[in-house]
Motif scaffolding. Structure first.
Motif, PDB file in Angstrom:
ATOM      1  N   GLY A   1     -15.298 -11.529 -21.542  1.00 22.23           N
ATOM      2  CA  GLY A   1     -14.529 -10.638 -22.402  1.00 22.23           C
ATOM      3  C   GLY A   1     -14.573  -9.205 -21.932  1.00 22.23           C
ATOM      4  O   GLY A   1     -13.560  -8.503 -21.935  1.00 22.23           O
ATOM      5  N   ASN A   2     -15.751  -8.760 -21.477  1.00 24.50           N
ATOM      6  CA  ASN A   2     -15.848  -7.390 -20.974  1.00 24.50           C
ATOM      7  C   ASN A   2     -15.062  -7.208 -19.682  1.00 24.50           C
ATOM      8  O   ASN A   2     -14.436  -6.157 -19.470  1.00 24.50           O
TER       9      ASN A   2
ATOM     10  N   ARG B   1     -12.290  -8.764 -18.940  1.00 24.41           N
ATOM     11  CA  ARG B   1     -10.881  -8.645 -19.355  1.00 24.41           C
ATOM     12  C   ARG B   1     -10.609  -7.254 -19.894  1.00 24.41           C
ATOM     13  O   ARG B   1      -9.580  -6.640 -19.586  1.00 24.41           O
ATOM     14  N   PHE B   2     -11.541  -6.734 -20.690  1.00 21.95           N
ATOM     15  CA  PHE B   2     -11.380  -5.408 -21.265  1.00 21.95           C
ATOM     16  C   PHE B   2     -11.269  -4.346 -20.181  1.00 21.95           C
ATOM     17  O   PHE B   2     -10.365  -3.496 -20.203  1.00 21.95           O
TER      18      PHE B   2
ATOM     19  N   GLU C   1      -6.793  -6.740 -19.413  1.00 19.96           N
ATOM     20  CA  GLU C   1      -6.171  -8.059 -19.524  1.00 19.96           C
ATOM     21  C   GLU C   1      -6.630  -8.777 -20.789  1.00 19.96           C
ATOM     22  O   GLU C   1      -6.997  -9.954 -20.765  1.00 19.96           O
ATOM     23  N   SER C   2      -6.625  -8.090 -21.907  1.00 18.46           N
ATOM     24  CA  SER C   2      -7.119  -8.664 -23.156  1.00 18.46           C
ATOM     25  C   SER C   2      -6.369  -9.939 -23.524  1.00 18.46           C
ATOM     26  O   SER C   2      -5.154 -10.050 -23.319  1.00 18.46           O
TER      27      SER C   2
ATOM     28  N   ARG D   1      -4.035 -12.737 -29.074  1.00 21.05           N
ATOM     29  CA  ARG D   1      -4.553 -13.255 -30.333  1.00 21.05           C
ATOM     30  C   ARG D   1      -3.574 -12.960 -31.455  1.00 21.05           C
ATOM     31  O   ARG D   1      -2.947 -11.908 -31.466  1.00 21.05           O
TER      32      ARG D   1
ATOM     33  N   GLU E   1     -16.084  -5.495 -30.729  1.00 24.64           N
ATOM     34  CA  GLU E   1     -14.982  -6.463 -30.590  1.00 24.64           C
ATOM     35  C   GLU E   1     -14.052  -6.090 -29.446  1.00 24.64           C
ATOM     36  O   GLU E   1     -13.559  -6.964 -28.729  1.00 24.64           O
ATOM     37  N   GLN E   2     -13.812  -4.810 -29.271  1.00 29.24           N
ATOM     38  CA  GLN E   2     -12.896  -4.385 -28.221  1.00 29.24           C
ATOM     39  C   GLN E   2     -13.521  -4.479 -26.843  1.00 29.24           C
ATOM     40  O   GLN E   2     -12.898  -4.990 -25.902  1.00 29.24           O
TER      41      GLN E   2
ATOM     42  N   ASP F   1     -13.701  -7.934 -25.909  1.00 30.27           N
ATOM     43  CA  ASP F   1     -12.426  -8.623 -26.111  1.00 30.27           C
ATOM     44  C   ASP F   1     -12.584  -9.838 -27.018  1.00 30.27           C
ATOM     45  O   ASP F   1     -12.300 -10.978 -26.641  1.00 30.27           O
TER      46      ASP F   1
END
Length: 204
Positions: free
Chosen positions: A24-25, A27-28, A32-33, A36, A66-67, A70
Motif C-alpha cells: 500500500g505504501n 502504491r501511495f 497508484e492508489s 475503491r 489510511e492514505q 493506501d
C-alpha cells in the motif's frame, strides 16, 4: 479492493498483513492508489468491523495512516496522540482491537520532523504539553548519552526512532494481554518510520 469481513480477516497471516502495508505504501508513493468505492465500504462495514491492523501514530496532520498505506474504510484501527506515546487508554484500545476485534498487527508509527519529539528534545514546558512530553524523556536521555547536542536535526531523528522502540516496549511491558498474544504468535508489534518529505515508510 475487497472490504474486510470476519472470514477474510481470520484467514490473513501476520506476514500477509505486513505485506498489505508495504504494498500500500508503494502504491501511495508511486501515485497508484487502488480504486475503491468508499460509499460501498461504508455500507459494507455498517454492521461490523474487522480491521487487520492497529496503528499508533502521531496527531501530525501529514501522517494519515489510511492514505500513506493506501487503505480503505474498515481496514485499520487508529490511535493518534502527539509523539505516538503510550498510556492506559491507548493500551486498552489496542487490547480491544487485537483481543476482541481480531487485528493481527500493531504498528507504532513515528515520522520525520516530529514537533512533539523536537519539543521534548528542547525541554519545552507548557501546560498539559509538559506531561505529554515527559513520556518521551527516556528516549531523549538515551540519545543524549550518544551525542553532544540532542537538538540538532540528526539527533532529533535518532530520538524519533528511539521513541518508537520505547513505545513498543511500553506496550509489551504494560499490557499482559498483548504481550501474551505476541508470545503466542497471535499478533506482532512492530515499528515504522514515515518520511514526510517523500511519503515512504520504513519498517524497523
Amino acid at each position: 479492493m475487497k472490504t474486510l469481513n470476519k472470514e477474510l480477516q481470520s484467514k490473513l497471516s501476520i506476514s500477509e498483513v505486513k505485506q498489505i502495508l508495504v504494498d500500500g505504501n508503494k502504491r501511495f508513493v508511486n501515485g497508484e492508489s487502488a480504486e475503491r468505492n468508499l460509499l460501498q465500504q461504508v455500507n459494507e462495514t455498517s454492521t461490523g468491523q474487522f480491521p487487520h491492523t492497529v496503528v499508533l501514530g502521531c496527531i501530525d496532520s501529514r501522517v494519515t495512516a489510511e492514505q500513506i498505506f493506501d487503505l480503505g474504510i474498515g481496514d485499520i484501527f487508529k490511535a493518534r496522540v502527539a509523539g505516538n506515546i503510550v498510556n492506559e487508554d491507548i493500551l486498552g484500545s489496542m487490547e480491544y482491537g487485537c483481543k476482541v476485534a481480531g487485528s493481527k498487527l500493531i504498528v507504532v508509527l513515528g515520522h520525520t520532523s516530529c514537533g512533539a519529539v523536537t519539543s521534548a528534545c528542547k525541554g519545552v514546558e507548557l501546560g498539559n504539553i509538559t506531561t505529554l512530553l515527559s513520556k518521551m524523556k527516556p528516549s531523549v536521555q538515551k540519545v543524549e548519552k550518544e551525542v553532544e547536542d540532542v537538538t540538532t536535526t540528526e539527533s532529533i531523528q535518532k530520538v524519533v526512532i528511539e521513541n518508537i522502540h520505547n513505545s513498543m516496549a511500553e506496550i509489551r511491558n504494560n499490557s499482559e494481554i498483548l504481550a501474551e498474544m505476541e508470545k503466542n504468535g497471535e499478533i506482532e508489534i512492530i515499528g515504522a518510520y514515515y518520511d514526510v518529505a517523500d511519503g515512504k515508510v520504513q519498517f524497523i
